[in-house]
Scaffold this active site. Structure first.
Site, mmCIF file in Angstrom:
data_model
loop_
_atom_site.group_PDB
_atom_site.id
_atom_site.type_symbol
_atom_site.label_atom_id
_atom_site.label_comp_id
_atom_site.label_asym_id
_atom_site.label_seq_id
_atom_site.Cartn_x
_atom_site.Cartn_y
_atom_site.Cartn_z
ATOM 1 C CG ASP A 138 11.053 -2.527 25.636
ATOM 2 O OD1 ASP A 138 12.167 -2.134 25.260
ATOM 3 O OD2 ASP A 138 10.000 -1.940 25.373
ATOM 4 C CG ASP A 165 5.776 -6.362 22.463
ATOM 5 O OD1 ASP A 165 5.274 -5.530 23.248
ATOM 6 O OD2 ASP A 165 6.614 -6.044 21.595
ATOM 7 C CB CYS A 200 -13.093 -18.267 20.652
ATOM 8 S SG CYS A 200 -11.775 -18.069 21.874
ATOM 9 C CB CYS A 247 -10.789 -19.101 25.137
ATOM 10 S SG CYS A 247 -12.240 -18.041 25.342
ATOM 11 C CB CYS A 299 -15.727 -18.763 23.843
ATOM 12 S SG CYS A 299 -15.252 -17.080 23.350
ATOM 13 C CG HIS A 357 -12.225 -13.905 24.301
ATOM 14 N ND1 HIS A 357 -12.597 -14.969 23.509
ATOM 15 C CD2 HIS A 357 -12.197 -12.807 23.462
ATOM 16 C CE1 HIS A 357 -12.796 -14.549 22.268
ATOM 17 N NE2 HIS A 357 -12.572 -13.248 22.208
#
Length: 377
Positions: free
Chosen positions: A93, A271, A309, A311, A314, A340
């Site tokens: 940015d 983003d 989820c 991940c 989890c 997560h």
């Protein structure tokens, strides 16, 4: 488009698109979410874990990196990728948001923005040319043009002046980027459409950017307090004003339902600090909506944050354990909650890509919103 940068649209569903951006450091699957690594780190995450979550690209910030550790130092250390151990693409940015958010420390002119560092009070000038130089020294793969961001509550006169200056700065950014030698031969430059919530100003900005000729375009100046309804009203026309064969990046967005609605309106890249910032403060994103793990009701809950989820968090730890870690102020709590959240966002993007490819985006979006808002029976 050249072999340093190509954008291919693989499928469309309504205004939504799925495709791929090819850069020399890797492929970005779109729609894409970029975790924010403002100061050369995605907070509370190791680079390998960010990649494992599905992120193809991360974001760094020109303003913050120029102040600490300094662009020249980053260059001496081999560039941002080598310094932080991230081999995939990085977008930087140009600093426009900080110009607005730190307005009390800045003074704007046609030359650029002079400001006093919020760290040590030192004086700096961030011009389009210096912004391009910093992003070159850092080693950015997608360089953002320098722009002037003003609040959407500003008068139309102020908004018009800022948009017109942003387009002049975009041309200077283009010229400075093109003189960047080896970096210009492998990196890409994105322009930033401005104009607040005014359709006419947005159209003038889009026309100017098309004339300047960037590799991609960002929709800037949104997600700064105007609310979802106003943002979506702007996105009903703003992406359509930009070239259809280039990626469209909505800066600073956002909440999961913001992302779903923006993809429906033709946005390809996003983003936001929300998944990392929320993770550090005990908020988890789930398909049933956000939850605060600090709440007492989680103290003895042996279930995962989100049963749907995939991940590692989890699959391994309970809400009860995460509740304990966060309430106790343990660093591991911030790390696991952030991991997560990043997985949640990247899984959402993968699901959106599949829904577009399979021509089922509308029912997917409707079902997602119903579950996320708690309206599903």
């Amino acid at each position: 488009m050249t072999d340093r940068f190509t954008f291919t649209i693989h499928a469309t569903c309504g205004k939504a698109r799925t495709g791929a951006i090819h850069l020399q450091r890797g492929v970005i699957r779109t729609p894409a979410f970029m975790p924010v690594g403002t100061a050369a780190t995605v907070k509370a995450m190791k680079p390998g874990d960010v990649a494992a979550a599905g992120a193809d690209i991360i974001l760094g910030n020109t303003y913050h990196l120029m102040l600490r550790p300094g662009a020249e130092r980053v260059a001496r250390l081999g560039g941002l990728h080598a310094m932080m151990g991230w081999s995939r693409p990085i977008l930087t940015d140009s600093g426009g948001y900080q110009v607005m958010s730190l307005a009390d420390l800045t003074k704007r002119s046609e030359e650029g923005v002079s400001f006093k560092s919020h760290l040590d009070g030192s004086r700096h000038l961030l011009s389009p040319e210096r912004s391009m130089e910093i992003q070159r020294l850092i080693g950015s793969d997608i360089v953002m043009a320098c722009d002037e961001l003003v609040p959407t509550t500003s008068t139309r006169e102020v908004q018009a002046a800022a948009m017109e200056r942003s387009m002049r700065w975009a041309k200077r950014s283009r010229d400075a980027f093109d003189s960047g030698g080896e970096h210009a031969a492998r990196a890409a430059l994105f322009g930033i459409q401005q104009g607040a919530l005014d359709e006419g100003l947005r159209k003038s900005s889009a026309d100017a950017l098309t004339h300047i000729g960037c590799d991609g375009d960002a929709v800037g100046g949104l997600a700064v307090g105007e609310g979802q309804e106003a943002m979506f009203a702007c996105l009903d026309y703003a992406p359509d004003q930009l070239p259809a064969d280039k990626p469209r990046y909505l800066m600073g967005v956002g909440k999961p339902d913001d992302i779903v609605g923006s993809v429906e309106r033709g946005i390809d890249m996003f983003d936001c600090v929300l998944p990392t910032r929320s993770g550090r403060t005990g908020q988890a994103f789930t398909r049933a909506g956000p939850l605060n793990i600090r709440n007492a009701r989680h103290a003895e809950d042996t279930g995962p944050l989100d049963p749907a989820c995939p991940c590692p968090v989890c699959g391994t730890w309970s809400r009860a354990y995460l509740h304990h870690l966060v309430r106790a102020g343990e660093i591991l709590g911030a790390m696991l909650m952030t991991e997560h959240n990043i997985w949640f966002y990247e899984t959402l993007m993968a699901d959106l890509r599949s829904a577009i490819t399979e021509q089922r985006l509308a029912p997917f979006a409707e079902d997602f919103r119903a579950a996320y808002s708690g309206e599903r029976p």
